[in-house]
Design an enzyme around this catalytic site. Sequence first.
Site, PDB file in Angstrom:
ATOM      1  N   ASP A   1       2.979 -34.217 -27.585  1.00  0.00           N
ATOM      2  CA  ASP A   1       4.251 -33.841 -28.198  1.00  0.00           C
ATOM      3  C   ASP A   1       4.666 -34.848 -29.264  1.00  0.00           C
ATOM      4  O   ASP A   1       5.153 -34.475 -30.341  1.00  0.00           O
ATOM      5  CB  ASP A   1       5.350 -33.759 -27.135  1.00  0.00           C
ATOM      6  CG  ASP A   1       5.389 -32.407 -26.435  1.00  0.00           C
ATOM      7  OD1 ASP A   1       5.003 -31.414 -27.055  1.00  0.00           O
ATOM      8  OD2 ASP A   1       5.805 -32.361 -25.272  1.00  0.00           O
ATOM      9  N   LEU A   2       4.514 -36.130 -28.971  1.00  0.00           N
ATOM     10  CA  LEU A   2       4.927 -37.167 -29.915  1.00  0.00           C
ATOM     11  C   LEU A   2       4.088 -37.119 -31.186  1.00  0.00           C
ATOM     12  O   LEU A   2       4.619 -37.254 -32.302  1.00  0.00           O
ATOM     13  CB  LEU A   2       4.822 -38.539 -29.258  1.00  0.00           C
ATOM     14  CG  LEU A   2       5.800 -38.792 -28.105  1.00  0.00           C
ATOM     15  CD1 LEU A   2       5.435 -40.075 -27.368  1.00  0.00           C
ATOM     16  CD2 LEU A   2       7.235 -38.862 -28.608  1.00  0.00           C
TER      17      LEU A   2
END
Length: 400
Positions: A171-172
Site C-alpha cells: 500500500d505504501l
Amino acid sequence: MLAGALQGLRVLDLSRVLAGPYCAQMLGDHGADVIKVEAPGGDETRRWGPPFLEDGTSAYFTALNRNKRNICVDLRAVGAGELLGKLIAGSDVVVENFKAGTLAAWGFGYEEVLRDQFPRLVYCRVTGFGVDGPMGGLPGYDAVLQAFGGLMSVNGETDGDPLRVGVPIVDLVAAGIAFSGILLALLERSVSGRGQLVDITLLDAVVSILHPHSATWFANGLTPRRTGSAHPIVAPYQTFPTPAGLFFVGAGNSRQFASLCAVLGHPELSIDPRFIDNSDRIANLPELERELAPLIAGQDPDNLAARLLEAGVPACLVNDIGQALSSPQVVHREMVLEMDGYRGAGIPIKLDRTPGSVRSRPAARGADTVDVMRGLEYSEAAIQQAQLNGTVYSPASRAT
C-alpha cells in the site's frame, strides 16, 4: 516563500484505507487543497486500533489524513450526484479506490463520462489487480498482494515460513507511485493542456519492488529463497548477535569488507581465499558467518558502530520504532512533527524553496461539509435540506 510546490492545486480524495489517502496526504503536504470525502460510516481506518486518540479516532487514521478538509457525503443518496459533480468540476486531481465500476454506476466513470466532460482532469484510480484482465475487478489488500505477488516468499528465516513484511509495504509503495504518476500527469498537462488516467494497482506496486529477486529469476529461472536478515547476493550484509541486541553490518563491496576485517582486528580474513570477492563470500556464507559472529559479539556495539562508520562500513544496532523515532538524526531531519497536539511522521521530500508543511491535523468526519458546500455556491437552505435528507453530514447535523 510559497506555501508549497502544489499551492493552488485542488485534489478530491474519494479514497479510503491507506494507498489513496496517503497519496492524497502527500499532495496536501506539498500545498495542494485536498478535500476528503467520507461516507456516513466513515473511513474504516478510523476504527483500526488501538491505540485511539482522545476523540476516539485511531492513530492509524491520523497518520494518513492530515492537511485535508473533510466533507461527509452519502454518495448513494438522492442529490449526492449533483454535489459530486460540482466537487469534480472544481478539482484538478481525483484520487479514488472504489471497487471497479462503482463510479461508473453513479454516472461518473472516467472513460465513459469524465474524460470528455473534464478534459484537464487528472484521474488517479487505485485498485488491487486492475479493472480488466483475468483478475480485473477483484478486491486486493496489502497482505493478499504480499502473498500473491511473491514478496512473502522471500521474507523470513531460511528455515522458517514466509512472513508478511511488518509494514503495509505494498500500500505504501502504491501510494508513492500514485503520487509520482499524478505529478507526471500534471507536468504533461502543463504542455498539452489535457489530463489523463493514472492507473495504479497494488499488483504492479508489489512486482515493482521484488528486486533483486525478480532480476535473479529473469536471469536464471531459479526460485529465490528466504535468507533471513542476510542479503541474497551480497555478503556480509546481515545482522549478528551481540549482548546488547542484533547488530547490522552492510559490507557491500570488497573494500568495505577489508575495512570491516581491519576494524575487527583480523585483516587476514579479507585475503582468505574463501572470501576474496563477493561471489566467494556468498558461496561460503556459513563459514563467513562463523568467522565474523564471535568477533562482533565480543565488541561494544556502540563503539564498533562508530568505528565501522568512520571506516566507511554501514553498521548499527537494530533499533525498535521508538528508538528510531527518538534518534537525534531523525529529529534533526524533521521526520517527527508536532502541531497542536498532533504528532506524526515528517515530510520525506525536502524542497529548499517550496518546502512541504503540516498546516492542519486530521479533520473530524464532516468537519468542513458546510464550508465546502458554501464554496460551491450552495444556499444555506440547500445545505440545511441536504443535511435533513441525509445526503450530507456535519458535526452539527449529527448532533440534531
